[in-house]
Motif scaffolding. Structure first.
Motif, PDB file in Angstrom:
ATOM      1  N   GLN A 199      60.278  96.856   6.344  1.00  0.00           N
ATOM      2  CA  GLN A 199      61.260  96.667   7.757  1.00  0.00           C
ATOM      3  C   GLN A 199      61.015  98.112   8.473  1.00  0.00           C
ATOM      4  O   GLN A 199      60.722  97.996   9.647  1.00  0.00           O
ATOM      5  CB  GLN A 199      62.436  96.515   7.384  1.00  0.00           C
ATOM      6  N   SER A 200      60.680  99.116   7.607  1.00  0.00           N
ATOM      7  CA  SER A 200      60.272 100.535   8.409  1.00  0.00           C
ATOM      8  C   SER A 200      59.058 100.507   9.041  1.00  0.00           C
ATOM      9  O   SER A 200      59.079 100.879  10.174  1.00  0.00           O
ATOM     10  CB  SER A 200      60.470 101.602   7.418  1.00  0.00           C
ATOM     11  N   PHE A 201      57.866  99.887   8.284  1.00  0.00           N
ATOM     12  CA  PHE A 201      56.787  99.655   8.838  1.00  0.00           C
ATOM     13  C   PHE A 201      56.692  99.150  10.152  1.00  0.00           C
ATOM     14  O   PHE A 201      56.179  99.212  11.251  1.00  0.00           O
ATOM     15  CB  PHE A 201      55.946  99.267   7.834  1.00  0.00           C
ATOM     16  N   LYS A 202      57.430  97.921  10.211  1.00  0.00           N
ATOM     17  CA  LYS A 202      57.690  96.938  11.286  1.00  0.00           C
ATOM     18  C   LYS A 202      58.099  97.505  12.432  1.00  0.00           C
ATOM     19  O   LYS A 202      57.988  97.430  13.597  1.00  0.00           O
ATOM     20  CB  LYS A 202      58.509  95.597  10.722  1.00  0.00           C
ATOM     21  N   ALA A 203      59.214  98.538  12.074  1.00  0.00           N
ATOM     22  CA  ALA A 203      59.940  99.068  13.207  1.00  0.00           C
ATOM     23  C   ALA A 203      59.102 100.002  14.085  1.00  0.00           C
ATOM     24  O   ALA A 203      59.452 100.482  15.171  1.00  0.00           O
ATOM     25  CB  ALA A 203      61.132  99.795  12.602  1.00  0.00           C
ATOM     26  N   ILE A 204      58.127 100.665  13.463  1.00  0.00           N
ATOM     27  CA  ILE A 204      57.327 101.290  14.166  1.00  0.00           C
ATOM     28  C   ILE A 204      56.331 100.748  15.111  1.00  0.00           C
ATOM     29  O   ILE A 204      55.573 101.565  15.829  1.00  0.00           O
ATOM     30  CB  ILE A 204      56.463 102.411  13.077  1.00  0.00           C
ATOM     31  N   ARG A 205      56.282  99.528  14.941  1.00  0.00           N
ATOM     32  CA  ARG A 205      54.992  98.803  15.729  1.00  0.00           C
ATOM     33  C   ARG A 205      55.306  99.221  17.290  1.00  0.00           C
ATOM     34  O   ARG A 205      53.953  99.382  17.819  1.00  0.00           O
ATOM     35  CB  ARG A 205      55.269  97.301  15.671  1.00  0.00           C
ATOM     36  N   PRO A 206      56.077  99.498  18.138  1.00  0.00           N
ATOM     37  CA  PRO A 206      56.102  99.661  19.388  1.00  0.00           C
ATOM     38  C   PRO A 206      55.480 101.002  19.652  1.00  0.00           C
ATOM     39  O   PRO A 206      54.539 101.216  20.618  1.00  0.00           O
ATOM     40  CB  PRO A 206      57.493  99.897  20.074  1.00  0.00           C
ATOM     41  N   PHE A 207      55.497 101.961  18.788  1.00  0.00           N
ATOM     42  CA  PHE A 207      54.672 103.203  18.903  1.00  0.00           C
ATOM     43  C   PHE A 207      53.225 102.987  18.836  1.00  0.00           C
ATOM     44  O   PHE A 207      52.394 103.347  19.566  1.00  0.00           O
ATOM     45  CB  PHE A 207      55.389 104.177  17.729  1.00  0.00           C
ATOM     46  N   PHE A 208      52.897 102.170  17.773  1.00  0.00           N
ATOM     47  CA  PHE A 208      51.513 101.780  17.486  1.00  0.00           C
ATOM     48  C   PHE A 208      51.096 101.127  18.654  1.00  0.00           C
ATOM     49  O   PHE A 208      49.662 101.405  19.077  1.00  0.00           O
ATOM     50  CB  PHE A 208      51.274 100.987  16.340  1.00  0.00           C
ATOM     51  N   ASP A 209      51.905  99.992  19.203  1.00  0.00           N
ATOM     52  CA  ASP A 209      51.146  99.302  20.298  1.00  0.00           C
ATOM     53  C   ASP A 209      50.871 100.413  21.554  1.00  0.00           C
ATOM     54  O   ASP A 209      49.841 100.142  22.176  1.00  0.00           O
ATOM     55  CB  ASP A 209      52.305  98.348  20.851  1.00  0.00           C
TER      56      ASP A 209
END
Length: 226
Positions: A199-209
């Motif tokens: 869930q932590s990794f999933k939450a960082i997705r906007p930053f990666f995008d």
């Protein structure tokens, strides 16, 4: 979703290794190490499977227990933690994930550890032009509540060619763009640890995008991948 756990025995082994960080002890206890290592590799493989349900992972790397002591003042031969990284899909999806398991010092990290000079220059030029979307992204409550503030090394003054009085100079000076989340031993041993990591990794997705969008386009917003 895969949901394995880290055992107390694994953390206890790492604690004992830290107290007996020498080749004789390690060789005598190598079968036990191999058993823990095998299970932890399965744990990391399950993390990769979970990641691939919401991201595209090009490579997983488990780091070896053996330390390179050639240029280090610390001559202990073994690391006292397990660690692994997960790289996103090549030129299209930038950034990576990292997880370290160490008694009292476990953490997850995400982002860009050592961007090459071309990527770093492109990121800085983006911030020079307009950093508002980036600030909005990393300021989202859904991201900050898990990862906190952006971290990483930077230069002391403005990079060559950039104005030291620029309003976004704090971002322009950065050389690394990472987020870190620490975990207690209790959290690591919890049955929900793998789910929490995912869930932590999933939450960082906007930053990666937004970082991937910056690094795959020029300053006119035109794709560099065509």
């Amino acid at each position: 979703m895969k949901d394995h756990t880290i055992s107390k025995e694994t953390l206890d082994f790492l604690k004992t290794l830290e107290k007996n960080n020498n080749r004789d002890w390690f060789e005598a206890n190598k079968p036990e190490f191999k058993s823990h290592e095998s299970y932890v590799k399965q744990f990391y493989s399950s993390i990769r499977e979970n990641l691939e349900s919401h991201d595209e992972i090009e490579k997983m790397k488990m780091f070896r227990i053996y330390r390179d002591v050639r240029f280090s003042k610390d001559k202990t031969p073994y690391k006292t933690h397990f660690a692994g990284s997960f790289s996103r899909l090549g030129a299209h999806l930038r950034g990576g994930y990292y997880l370290r398991i160490k008694p009292g010092e476990s953490f997850a990290a995400v982002g860009f550890w050592e961007p090459n000079k071309e990527d770093l220059f492109r990121i800085r030029k983006e911030f020079e032009m307009d950093a508002s979307d980036f600030r909005k992204t990393i300021g989202q409550d859904s991201l900050k509540s898990i990862w906190g503030e952006i971290q990483g090394d930077g230069v002391k003054t403005a990079p060559k060619g950039f104005d030291k009085e620029h309003p976004d100079i704090d971002l322009i000076k950065r050389k690394q763009f990472i987020f870190v989340r620490n975990f207690s031993d209790k959290e690591v041993l919890s049955t929900s640890f793998m789910k929490e990591v995912n869930q932590s990794f999933k939450a960082i997705r906007p930053f990666f995008d937004i970082m991937s969008d910056i690094l795959t386009t020029n300053l006119n917003g035109e794709s560099l991948l065509d």
